[in-house]
Design a protein around this motif. Structure first.
Motif, PDB file in Angstrom:
ATOM      1  N   SER A  57       0.831  -1.197   0.000  1.00 48.37           N
ATOM      2  CA  SER A  57       0.000   0.000   0.000  1.00 48.37           C
ATOM      3  C   SER A  57       0.869   1.251   0.000  1.00 48.37           C
ATOM      4  N   LEU A  58       0.242   2.375  -0.270  1.00 43.18           N
ATOM      5  CA  LEU A  58       0.965   3.643  -0.275  1.00 43.18           C
ATOM      6  C   LEU A  58       1.631   3.896   1.071  1.00 43.18           C
ATOM      7  N   GLU A  59       0.997   3.470   2.144  1.00 42.57           N
ATOM      8  CA  GLU A  59       1.576   3.657   3.468  1.00 42.57           C
ATOM      9  C   GLU A  59       2.863   2.850   3.625  1.00 42.57           C
ATOM     10  N   GLU A  60       2.998   1.776   2.839  1.00 36.83           N
ATOM     11  CA  GLU A  60       4.163   0.895   2.930  1.00 36.83           C
ATOM     12  C   GLU A  60       5.324   1.376   2.072  1.00 36.83           C
ATOM     13  N   GLY A  61       5.141   2.473   1.332  1.00 41.67           N
ATOM     14  CA  GLY A  61       6.288   3.003   0.622  1.00 41.67           C
ATOM     15  C   GLY A  61       6.147   3.257  -0.860  1.00 41.67           C
ATOM     16  N   GLY A  62       4.970   3.238  -1.413  1.00 36.56           N
ATOM     17  CA  GLY A  62       4.857   3.620  -2.813  1.00 36.56           C
ATOM     18  C   GLY A  62       3.893   2.752  -3.581  1.00 36.56           C
ATOM     19  N   GLU A  63       3.347   3.322  -4.635  1.00 37.54           N
ATOM     20  CA  GLU A  63       2.289   2.632  -5.356  1.00 37.54           C
ATOM     21  C   GLU A  63       2.797   1.499  -6.235  1.00 37.54           C
ATOM     22  N   ASN A  64       4.055   1.470  -6.592  1.00 32.11           N
ATOM     23  CA  ASN A  64       4.553   0.415  -7.472  1.00 32.11           C
ATOM     24  C   ASN A  64       5.444  -0.600  -6.771  1.00 32.11           C
ATOM     25  N   TYR A  69       3.049 -10.766   7.151  1.00 31.34           N
ATOM     26  CA  TYR A  69       1.626 -10.992   7.435  1.00 31.34           C
ATOM     27  C   TYR A  69       0.829  -9.693   7.364  1.00 31.34           C
ATOM     28  N   ALA A  70       1.313  -8.640   8.003  1.00 31.43           N
ATOM     29  CA  ALA A  70       0.577  -7.366   8.014  1.00 31.43           C
ATOM     30  C   ALA A  70       0.417  -6.805   6.604  1.00 31.43           C
ATOM     31  N   GLN A  71       1.470  -6.862   5.803  1.00 31.27           N
ATOM     32  CA  GLN A  71       1.404  -6.346   4.430  1.00 31.27           C
ATOM     33  C   GLN A  71       0.433  -7.179   3.584  1.00 31.27           C
ATOM     34  N   PHE A  72       0.465  -8.494   3.764  1.00 35.92           N
ATOM     35  CA  PHE A  72      -0.436  -9.377   3.030  1.00 35.92           C
ATOM     36  C   PHE A  72      -1.892  -9.083   3.410  1.00 35.92           C
ATOM     37  N   CYS A  73      -2.146  -8.942   4.712  1.00 34.15           N
ATOM     38  CA  CYS A  73      -3.498  -8.622   5.185  1.00 34.15           C
ATOM     39  C   CYS A  73      -3.988  -7.293   4.618  1.00 34.15           C
ATOM     40  N   ASN A  74      -3.118  -6.284   4.628  1.00 33.65           N
ATOM     41  CA  ASN A  74      -3.489  -4.967   4.082  1.00 33.65           C
ATOM     42  C   ASN A  74      -3.767  -5.039   2.593  1.00 33.65           C
ATOM     43  N   ALA A  75      -2.943  -5.776   1.855  1.00 36.18           N
ATOM     44  CA  ALA A  75      -3.144  -5.900   0.410  1.00 36.18           C
ATOM     45  C   ALA A  75      -4.500  -6.534   0.125  1.00 36.18           C
ATOM     46  N   TYR A  76      -4.844  -7.568   0.871  1.00 36.55           N
ATOM     47  CA  TYR A  76      -6.150  -8.210   0.675  1.00 36.55           C
ATOM     48  C   TYR A  76      -7.287  -7.265   1.076  1.00 36.55           C
ATOM     49  N   ARG A  95       6.297  -3.907  -4.648  1.00 36.70           N
ATOM     50  CA  ARG A  95       5.712  -5.227  -4.433  1.00 36.70           C
ATOM     51  C   ARG A  95       6.625  -6.065  -3.570  1.00 36.70           C
ATOM     52  N   MET A  96       6.052  -7.053  -2.940  1.00 36.84           N
ATOM     53  CA  MET A  96       6.777  -7.987  -2.102  1.00 36.84           C
ATOM     54  C   MET A  96       6.535  -9.381  -2.675  1.00 36.84           C
ATOM     55  N   LEU A  97       7.576 -10.167  -2.833  1.00 38.36           N
ATOM     56  CA  LEU A  97       7.458 -11.526  -3.351  1.00 38.36           C
ATOM     57  C   LEU A  97       7.361 -12.490  -2.174  1.00 38.36           C
ATOM     58  N   VAL A  98       6.329 -13.335  -2.187  1.00 37.21           N
ATOM     59  CA  VAL A  98       6.059 -14.237  -1.078  1.00 37.21           C
ATOM     60  C   VAL A  98       5.922 -15.664  -1.607  1.00 37.21           C
ATOM     61  N   HIS A  99       6.621 -16.601  -0.980  1.00 35.43           N
ATOM     62  CA  HIS A  99       6.532 -18.017  -1.360  1.00 35.43           C
ATOM     63  C   HIS A  99       5.176 -18.584  -0.946  1.00 35.43           C
ATOM     64  N   ARG A 100       4.688 -19.547  -1.689  1.00 35.51           N
ATOM     65  CA  ARG A 100       3.360 -20.110  -1.404  1.00 35.51           C
ATOM     66  C   ARG A 100       3.273 -20.720  -0.008  1.00 35.51           C
TER      67      ARG A 100
END
Length: 112
Positions: free
Chosen positions: A22-29, A63-70, A31-36
């Motif tokens: 999210s924008l709060e996490e540092g910018g609109e573009n 976890y927090a970033q994933f929750c926010n993205a969803y 991304r974070m890569l997460v293993h399945r």
């Protein structure tokens, strides 16, 4: 062919998911890569928080970033459970709605 709407959580190869920060996490573009397997851990952690006992002592990385993205794109009435810690170290489990399913979060044909 109609263009698919951008998703905050997308499959990125056979083993990974790309999570839009999210924008709060540092910018609109960004991304974070997460293993399945990490995504699987997020669902397990959510379930442990909902049970309210036998909670893992640590929050899984991302976890927090994933929750926010969803939460930013969710069309379902489901949300991941969050955990907040006070300055004194006591924690509070926050359950906002029903638990999300893998299909809710990753799409109808998703598989972990």
């Amino acid at each position: 062919m109609a263009r698919q709407p951008r998703r905050n959580i997308e499959k990125s190869g056979p083993e990974f998911f790309s999570v839009h920060l999210s924008l709060e996490e540092g910018g609109e573009n960004r991304r974070m890569l997460v293993h399945r397997e990490q995504v699987r851990a997020y669902f397990c952690f959510d379930a442990a928080l909902r049970r309210g006992k036998d909670c893992p002592p640590y929050v899984p990385c991302g976890y927090a970033q994933f929750c926010n993205a969803y939460a930013h794109e969710a069309t379902m009435l489901s949300r991941f459970t969050t955990f907040e810690q006070d300055e004194d170290g006591s924690g509070h489990i926050i359950i906002n709605s029903r638990a999300p399913t893998i299909a809710d979060v990753l799409g109808p044909n998703a598989d972990l």
